[in-house]
Design a protein around this motif. Structure first.
Motif, PDB file in Angstrom:
ATOM      1  N   THR A 341       0.780  -1.256  -0.060  1.00  0.00           N
ATOM      2  CA  THR A 341       0.082  -0.211   0.106  1.00  0.00           C
ATOM      3  C   THR A 341       0.772   1.163  -0.041  1.00  0.00           C
ATOM      4  O   THR A 341       0.633   2.108  -0.526  1.00  0.00           O
ATOM      5  CB  THR A 341      -0.995  -0.136   1.178  1.00  0.00           C
ATOM      6  N   ARG A 342       1.867   1.137   0.785  1.00  0.00           N
ATOM      7  CA  ARG A 342       3.120   2.364   0.663  1.00  0.00           C
ATOM      8  C   ARG A 342       3.203   2.677  -0.828  1.00  0.00           C
ATOM      9  O   ARG A 342       3.743   3.805  -1.276  1.00  0.00           O
ATOM     10  CB  ARG A 342       4.011   2.162   1.785  1.00  0.00           C
ATOM     11  N   GLU A 345       0.594   4.673  -2.576  1.00  0.00           N
ATOM     12  CA  GLU A 345      -0.005   5.694  -1.787  1.00  0.00           C
ATOM     13  C   GLU A 345       0.451   7.309  -2.278  1.00  0.00           C
ATOM     14  O   GLU A 345      -0.540   7.878  -2.328  1.00  0.00           O
ATOM     15  CB  GLU A 345       1.005   5.725  -0.384  1.00  0.00           C
ATOM     16  N   SER A 354      -8.242   6.942  -1.225  1.00  0.00           N
ATOM     17  CA  SER A 354      -7.908   6.680   0.244  1.00  0.00           C
ATOM     18  C   SER A 354      -7.764   4.996   0.185  1.00  0.00           C
ATOM     19  O   SER A 354      -8.451   4.458  -0.403  1.00  0.00           O
ATOM     20  CB  SER A 354      -8.980   6.856   1.182  1.00  0.00           C
ATOM     21  N   LEU A 355      -6.757   4.728   1.011  1.00  0.00           N
ATOM     22  CA  LEU A 355      -6.485   3.321   1.154  1.00  0.00           C
ATOM     23  C   LEU A 355      -6.646   2.929   2.520  1.00  0.00           C
ATOM     24  O   LEU A 355      -6.152   3.364   3.694  1.00  0.00           O
ATOM     25  CB  LEU A 355      -4.858   3.196   0.788  1.00  0.00           C
TER      26      LEU A 355
END
Length: 481
Positions: A341-342, A345, A354-355
């Protein structure tokens, strides 16, 4: 050159049908010949045994009567007895005294007077008090005869010997007739057997030849041909399996052609854009600083796209060839999800997406963290491409028995039911609305990475809005307990 050396290449030139015919017929001839030999040998042994038993019984009966007559000294009646029982042409009956004199004979041949009777076959044993049966040449002619010699004994005195012989000419005639009959029957059997063997060889060789022609056709790339062999045996099963193999080859060939066409198209687009941009710069567009900056940015973007596509093609090729070695270790799932996810991002913030990461417990999985992070990044990148501005991408991980289920859900247009089985194919373009940049290989790479880990990946059909991709992976062995 030895005969065997010449015969071997000649036999090697025979086709399957001819080899089956020659081999099976040879076995038939060998077995039939062995059977005939055993039958004839058994017939001869049986006839000799029967003749010997009959001759022995008759000789013993005559010896009893001859003994009585010798005790009485009645040689006249003894000669009458011998002539009566030795009357048949194939019978020779003689009575010999212990000193070797001929007392009575059924033959009355002058040559008998010159015979040394103690030296005649069987006489030595009989004069020694033992009955004996054997086969020897005739005393007058050269025909083989079976004989039986019996001592005539009264008390402790030996009165003489009765020797009866019978010609084997009748047996030999019967044997020759039997041999002719058996050989004629054998010839008929071989003719019928050769016809059956030819039919059998043709029926067995035909499907083999059809399979050979089928394999040659497959080698030429003719994947549309099929074998029409319906048999309830192993050849039928082999034909069915070959047909299934041809179907798989045809499917693979179709995939190969589609892959090459799609790869060529995907490679040609950035190359063409880059070529046009460079031509524009070479043509004077670089004199305008703002235009030059925009064209250089376009060239950089197309170069980046081309590099990404080539890298994806290499990764996919290595995964399909099994050349990618997995280094599986027990790994924290949270760490891998946070890393993936990073990685997106920054792009998500640019699109105001948004995650959300949701793990209800700490889970440990046995994976290659680098490869699973790559697969998750492909899935997240796909979700980001189709998420609207201000949307949300959810990453939810839950434990289910000995496996963990990871769901990546977006709020995009979703995936049509007809497209769901194909979204993991290379360059799938059934829904052009979902082709918004990228190489078109991300989900195909993700699927092969997950498959290599013994996991699964599929499209969840439950969401009413957006798309949800579900990945399942095995938990670490120590964690399953």
């Amino acid at each position: 050159m030895p005969a065997t050396a010449r015969a071997q290449p000649r036999f090697g030139r025979l086709n399957v049908r001819q080899r089956l015919f020659v081999t099976t017929l040879g076995l038939l001839v060998l077995c039939a010949g062995a059977l005939v030999s055993v039958v004839l040998w058994s017939f001869e042994r049986f006839y000799l045994a029967s003749a010997g038993a009959d001759l022995g019984a008759r000789t013993h009966a005559i010896a009893q009567t001859a003994g009585d007559l010798l005790e009485q000294g009645d040689l006249v009646r003894l000669r009458v007895l011998v002539e009566r029982y030795g009357a048949p042409e194939d019978i020779a009956l003689r009575v010999i005294a212990p000193d070797g004199r001929l007392l009575a004979t059924s033959q009355h041949e002058p040559a008998e007077n010159a015979i040394v009777w103690p030296a005649v076959p069987g006489m030595a044993e009989a004069l020694a008090g033992r009955a004996v049966t054997g086969i020897a040449p005739g005393l007058i002619d050269v025909q083989d005869r079976i004989y039986h010699a019996v001592p005539i004994v009264r008390g402790d005195r030996q009165l003489g010997v009765v020797r009866m012989s019978r010609s084997l000419a009748q047996l030999q005639a019967h044997t020759r007739a039997t041999v002719v009959t058996v050989l004629a029957a054998l010839a008929v059997i071989l003719v019928v057997g050769a016809g059956f063997v030819a039919w059998f060889a043709r029926g067995l060789a035909r499907p083999i030849q059809q399979m050979r022609d089928f394999a040659v056709a497959l080698g030429r790339g003719e994947f549309g041909t099929r074998l029409a062999i319906a048999r309830p045996d192993e050849l039928g099963e082999l034909a069915a399996e070959l047909n299934r193999m041809a179907e798989r080859l045809a499917a693979l060939e179709g995939e190969r052609r589609s892959f090459l066409a799609n790869a060529s198209h995907e490679l040609r687009t950035p190359v063409s854009n880059l070529h046009v941009t460079l031509q524009a710069l070479d043509g004077g567009a670089g004199d305008d600083p703002e235009l030059r900056t925009r064209f250089v940015r376009t060239a950089v973007d197309e170069t980046t796209r081309l590099r990404t596509l080539i890298q994806d093609l290499l990764d996919l090729g290595h995964l399909e060839a099994g050349a990618t070695r997995l280094e599986c270790v027990d790994t924290s799932l949270r760490a891998v999800l946070e890393r993936a996810t990073r990685a997106i991002e920054g792009r998500a913030l640019d699109r105001r997406v948004s995650l959300v990461l949701d793990l209800d417990e700490e889970l440990t999985v046995c994976i290659d963290p680098e490869r699973i992070a790559q697969a998750l990044l492909c899935v997240l990148d796909n979700a980001l491409k189709f998420s609207p501005r201000g949307g949300v991408i959810e990453v939810v991980a839950r434990r289910h028995g000995g496996r963990v289920e990871i769901v990546v859900r977006d709020q995009g247009p979703g995936i049509a039911a007809a497209d769901r089985p194909h979204v993991f194919e290379q360059f799938y373009t059934a829904d052009p609305a979902r082709r918004r940049g990228g190489s078109g290989l991300g989900l195909a790479i993700a699927r092969r990475i997950v498959d290599a880990h013994g996991g699964t990946i599929h499209v969840d059909t439950a969401p009413s809005r957006g798309a949800a991709l579900v990945i399942t992976l095995p938990l670490a062995a120590s964690y399953q307990g």
